[in-house]
Design a protein around this motif. Structure first.
Motif, PDB file in Angstrom:
ATOM      1  N   LEU A 132      -0.206   0.672  11.422  1.00 30.64           N
ATOM      2  CA  LEU A 132      -1.469   0.022  11.782  1.00 30.64           C
ATOM      3  C   LEU A 132      -1.222  -1.237  12.606  1.00 30.64           C
ATOM      4  O   LEU A 132      -2.141  -1.771  13.224  1.00 30.64           O
ATOM      5  CB  LEU A 132      -2.288  -0.285  10.538  1.00 30.64           C
ATOM      6  N   ALA A 133       0.023  -1.684  12.642  1.00 33.81           N
ATOM      7  CA  ALA A 133       0.352  -2.824  13.505  1.00 33.81           C
ATOM      8  C   ALA A 133       0.136  -2.463  14.977  1.00 33.81           C
ATOM      9  O   ALA A 133      -0.022  -3.335  15.819  1.00 33.81           O
ATOM     10  CB  ALA A 133       1.798  -3.249  13.277  1.00 33.81           C
ATOM     11  N   HIS A 134       0.112  -1.154  15.307  1.00 33.22           N
ATOM     12  CA  HIS A 134      -0.122  -0.748  16.704  1.00 33.22           C
ATOM     13  C   HIS A 134      -1.599  -0.824  17.092  1.00 33.22           C
ATOM     14  O   HIS A 134      -1.938  -0.627  18.247  1.00 33.22           O
ATOM     15  CB  HIS A 134       0.361   0.695  16.942  1.00 33.22           C
ATOM     16  N   CYS A 135      -2.482  -1.022  16.110  1.00 34.68           N
ATOM     17  CA  CYS A 135      -3.921  -0.988  16.465  1.00 34.68           C
ATOM     18  C   CYS A 135      -4.669  -2.151  15.826  1.00 34.68           C
ATOM     19  O   CYS A 135      -5.653  -1.937  15.123  1.00 34.68           O
ATOM     20  CB  CYS A 135      -4.546   0.343  16.068  1.00 34.68           C
ATOM     21  N   PRO A 136      -4.230  -3.403  16.107  1.00 37.80           N
ATOM     22  CA  PRO A 136      -4.919  -4.546  15.490  1.00 37.80           C
ATOM     23  C   PRO A 136      -6.379  -4.636  15.922  1.00 37.80           C
ATOM     24  O   PRO A 136      -7.191  -5.237  15.233  1.00 37.80           O
ATOM     25  CB  PRO A 136      -4.120  -5.756  15.999  1.00 37.80           C
ATOM     26  N   GLN A 137      -6.699  -4.006  17.097  1.00 41.33           N
ATOM     27  CA  GLN A 137      -8.070  -4.102  17.623  1.00 41.33           C
ATOM     28  C   GLN A 137      -9.015  -3.139  16.908  1.00 41.33           C
ATOM     29  O   GLN A 137     -10.220  -3.257  17.042  1.00 41.33           O
ATOM     30  CB  GLN A 137      -8.064  -3.811  19.132  1.00 41.33           C
TER      31      GLN A 137
ATOM     32  N   LEU B 148      -2.931  -8.253   7.695  1.00 44.42           N
ATOM     33  CA  LEU B 148      -1.674  -8.901   7.341  1.00 44.42           C
ATOM     34  C   LEU B 148      -1.119  -8.281   6.058  1.00 44.42           C
ATOM     35  O   LEU B 148       0.078  -8.007   5.960  1.00 44.42           O
ATOM     36  CB  LEU B 148      -1.911 -10.409   7.164  1.00 44.42           C
ATOM     37  N   ALA B 149      -2.002  -8.026   5.101  1.00 44.60           N
ATOM     38  CA  ALA B 149      -1.567  -7.425   3.836  1.00 44.60           C
ATOM     39  C   ALA B 149      -0.909  -6.069   4.103  1.00 44.60           C
ATOM     40  O   ALA B 149       0.132  -5.750   3.523  1.00 44.60           O
ATOM     41  CB  ALA B 149      -2.755  -7.280   2.886  1.00 44.60           C
ATOM     42  N   ALA B 150      -1.496  -5.280   5.027  1.00 46.85           N
ATOM     43  CA  ALA B 150      -0.925  -3.967   5.339  1.00 46.85           C
ATOM     44  C   ALA B 150       0.463  -4.120   5.961  1.00 46.85           C
ATOM     45  O   ALA B 150       1.403  -3.398   5.613  1.00 46.85           O
ATOM     46  CB  ALA B 150      -1.847  -3.211   6.289  1.00 46.85           C
ATOM     47  N   LEU B 151       0.597  -5.088   6.863  1.00 45.36           N
ATOM     48  CA  LEU B 151       1.899  -5.320   7.503  1.00 45.36           C
ATOM     49  C   LEU B 151       2.952  -5.695   6.473  1.00 45.36           C
ATOM     50  O   LEU B 151       4.076  -5.194   6.489  1.00 45.36           O
ATOM     51  CB  LEU B 151       1.779  -6.482   8.483  1.00 45.36           C
ATOM     52  N   LEU B 152       2.584  -6.612   5.573  1.00 51.92           N
ATOM     53  CA  LEU B 152       3.551  -7.100   4.595  1.00 51.92           C
ATOM     54  C   LEU B 152       3.911  -6.013   3.584  1.00 51.92           C
ATOM     55  O   LEU B 152       5.071  -5.873   3.217  1.00 51.92           O
ATOM     56  CB  LEU B 152       2.995  -8.334   3.877  1.00 51.92           C
ATOM     57  N   SER B 153       2.929  -5.199   3.164  1.00 51.59           N
ATOM     58  CA  SER B 153       3.312  -4.122   2.232  1.00 51.59           C
ATOM     59  C   SER B 153       4.183  -3.109   2.927  1.00 51.59           C
ATOM     60  O   SER B 153       5.072  -2.542   2.305  1.00 51.59           O
ATOM     61  CB  SER B 153       2.126  -3.426   1.542  1.00 51.59           C
ATOM     62  N   GLY B 154       3.955  -2.894   4.242  1.00 50.54           N
ATOM     63  CA  GLY B 154       4.835  -1.999   4.994  1.00 50.54           C
ATOM     64  C   GLY B 154       6.270  -2.498   4.994  1.00 50.54           C
ATOM     65  O   GLY B 154       7.201  -1.723   5.130  1.00 50.54           O
ATOM     66  N   ARG B 155       6.445  -3.809   4.854  1.00 49.43           N
ATOM     67  CA  ARG B 155       7.811  -4.355   4.801  1.00 49.43           C
ATOM     68  C   ARG B 155       8.297  -4.475   3.354  1.00 49.43           C
ATOM     69  O   ARG B 155       9.296  -5.124   3.074  1.00 49.43           O
ATOM     70  CB  ARG B 155       7.848  -5.728   5.463  1.00 49.43           C
ATOM     71  N   GLY B 156       7.552  -3.904   2.423  1.00 56.05           N
ATOM     72  CA  GLY B 156       8.038  -3.806   1.041  1.00 56.05           C
ATOM     73  C   GLY B 156       7.502  -4.858   0.085  1.00 56.05           C
ATOM     74  O   GLY B 156       7.828  -4.834  -1.103  1.00 56.05           O
ATOM     75  N   ALA B 157       6.684  -5.798   0.566  1.00 52.66           N
ATOM     76  CA  ALA B 157       6.219  -6.873  -0.318  1.00 52.66           C
ATOM     77  C   ALA B 157       5.136  -6.373  -1.265  1.00 52.66           C
ATOM     78  O   ALA B 157       4.433  -5.417  -0.971  1.00 52.66           O
ATOM     79  CB  ALA B 157       5.671  -8.023   0.515  1.00 52.66           C
TER      80      ALA B 157
END
Ligand code: SAH
Length: 500
Positions: free
Chosen positions: A53-58, A277-286
């Motif tokens: 989802l980082a590819h579609c912030p818009q 941001l939450a989605a990005l961070l969980s994608g990195r394992g947080a």
């Protein structure tokens, strides 16, 4: 012959049915990435990595579909939703993002038939299917010279029975998707259909992700071994001589995710930024908890806003999605509507704000190249002496007034809603206390956090303005993102975790 000038292209409904690959975000195709960057709406499945989802912030992201498989009534709801979203507001670009390949046990056929029936044009962007990728990530080639000249992909959820398996006795490699819990039945039926119990077999769970695990056994022992190992969905099962190649070709050592095990609190002052941001961070394992710091209440005097806008022909500045929504509602409360803006020019800060405006049928006249009050103040194409009316909450950022004032532009603030501090629940307080890092994405957020929960946190901050506000509010342990983007803020969270 004179040239006919055509009106500007209107948005047209369009659906891209896109395969997201088996799990590793690097297995997305270039074409898939391209359509994601152009999407208005993304309808995604539970198995799809949130990192994509980082590819579609818009885009607006809607999670549809549950893990596993859907009863048909729910699938019909999804078909309807795809068509409805594509036709909304005169036409939107919809990306329907599905795990693996959309046409391999993905019900993509039904979704495209629904588009065709509704006259909505579509395209298919194939993806890397787990049917071959899960095997590959376990070092199992589905065909191999001398061992396998054919493979079949089957669902493990339907009971095929020994007779059906006997019919495909000539297929060398069998790949089962879904239904790993039915392994006792599947393997027993295969043996009853004449497959040798000594046939090599393997089950691969969460292939291509950091959680990948493989159980390698024989057809006769696989069900029990998988159960002993606690191997569950999602998993792909491979039966055939090629499964033995795993013993020599196993190659994938998943690196732990950079934020594996870290607890991060994402503070939120608006709706969108927090969840992305939450989605990005969980994608990195947080492990992420979202903490809303502000709540919005109606403006104290709707008539004042309507009075300020009536006949106004200067610049109207809108700096958040909330401001756009509140403007509409407050005008209605005052007995007016958006036609009041007929003579005004509109500036929108941030792609989310511009998108929300378009949802209301308004096209912004100006969007600054970068978000932030400072950039709007510097870039607004207004002449000295013109008036800029900032529609927002009672809590305005003084930076904007200063920047416009320096250019001789008159700044007036108009209240469309009020923001108040949230009351945190005991659970939210606990999540904040347990977090190693707290994220701050705005100066308003920094001040609000200090007021509702104090300043004894390590905070990752999105930009210099937020950093300054946080220092002034009393925070001392601050890590600054290198760029004012959510990806860069996530990098700052990683640095903060390493430092802590
Ligand atoms: N369209 C998808 C399959 C959807 S059905 C594709 O082409 O891959 C869902 C099933 O796919 C799961 O039950 C599991 O069997 C398989 N699957 C999907 N991703 C997987 C993964 N990362 N590891 C193992 N199996 C996976």
């Amino acid at each position: 012959m004179s040239e006919v000038s055509l009106p500007a292209a209107r948005p047209a409904p369009f659906v891209s049915l896109v395969g997201a690959g088996p799990g590793d975000p690097g297995l997305l195709t270039l074409r898939a990435r391209e359509v994601l960057t152009q999407a208005d709406v993304v309808l995604t499945d539970a198995l799809v990595s949130p990192a994509l989802l980082a590819h579609c912030p818009q885009a607006r992201v809607v999670e549809v579909g549950k893990r596993g498989f859907l009863p048909s009534a729910q699938q019909e709801d999804i078909n309807d939703l795809i068509v409805r979203e594509a036709l909304a507001g005169g036409g939107q670009r919809v990306v329907r993002l599905k795990g693996g390949d959309p046409f391999v046990f993905g019900r993509g056929g039904e979704e495209t038939l629904a588009c065709r029936a509704a006259g909505v044009p579509f395209e298919i962007v194939p993806g890397v299917s787990s049917a071959v990728a899960a095997a590959a990530y376990a070092g199992i080639p589905v065909t191999h010279r001398g061992l396998s000249r054919s493979f079949a992909v089957l669902t493990g959820t339907d009971r095929h029975g020994p007779a059906a398996y006997a019919e495909i006795a000539g297929v060398d490699t069998l790949v089962f998707l879904m239904g790993v819990r039915h392994l006792p039945q599947i393997t027993a039926d295969l043996i009853a259909a004449g497959r040798d119990p000594q046939t090599p077999a393997a089950a691969v769970q969460w292939a291509s992700t950091p959680q990948q695990r493989t159980v390698r056994a024989t057809l006769g022992t696989l069900a029990q071994r998988a159960a002993e190992a606690g191997l569950g969905a999602p998993a792909v099962t491979v039966v055939g001589a090629v499964a033995a190649l795993h013993d020599d070709l196993d190659w994938f050592c998943p690196a732990p995710l950079p934020l594996q095990g870290a607890q991060v609190a994402v503070t939120r002052t608006r709706e969108q930024t927090g969840s992305e941001l939450a989605a990005l961070l969980s994608g990195r394992g947080a492990q992420v908890s979202e903490i809303p710091l502000l709540r919005f209440v109606p403006a104290s005097s709707p008539r004042t806003l309507a009075g300020a806008l009536s006949g106004f022909d200067g610049w109207v500045l809108l700096t958040s999605e909330q401001a756009v929504r509140a403007l509409t509602q407050t005008l209605l409360a005052a007995g007016r509507d958006l036609r009041i803006l007929a003579r005004a020019r509109i500036a929108a800060v941030g792609s989310g704000t511009a998108r929300t405006l378009r949802e209301y049928g308004l096209a912004p006249d100006f969007v600054p190249t970068r978000s932030g009050s400072r950039h709007l103040g510097a870039e607004l194409p207004a002449a000295p002496g013109e008036v800029a009316l900032h529609v927002g909450s009672q809590d305005v950022d003084p930076v904007l007034e200063t920047a416009l004032g320096a250019r001789g532009i008159e700044y007036v603030a108009a209240e469309a809603y009020r923001s108040e501090l949230s009351e945190l629940t005991p659970a939210q307080r606990e999540q904040l206390q347990e977090a190693q890092v707290v994220t701050l994405a705005s100066a308003v957020g920094a001040r609000a956090l200090a007021q509702v929960a104090g300043t004894s946190f390590t905070a990752a901050v999105i930009g210099p303005q937020t950093e300054l506000a946080a220092r002034e509010a009393g925070f001392t342990r601050l890590i600054l993102a290198e760029q004012p983007t959510l990806a860069s803020l996530s990098d700052a969270v990683q640095r903060a975790c390493r430092a802590g």
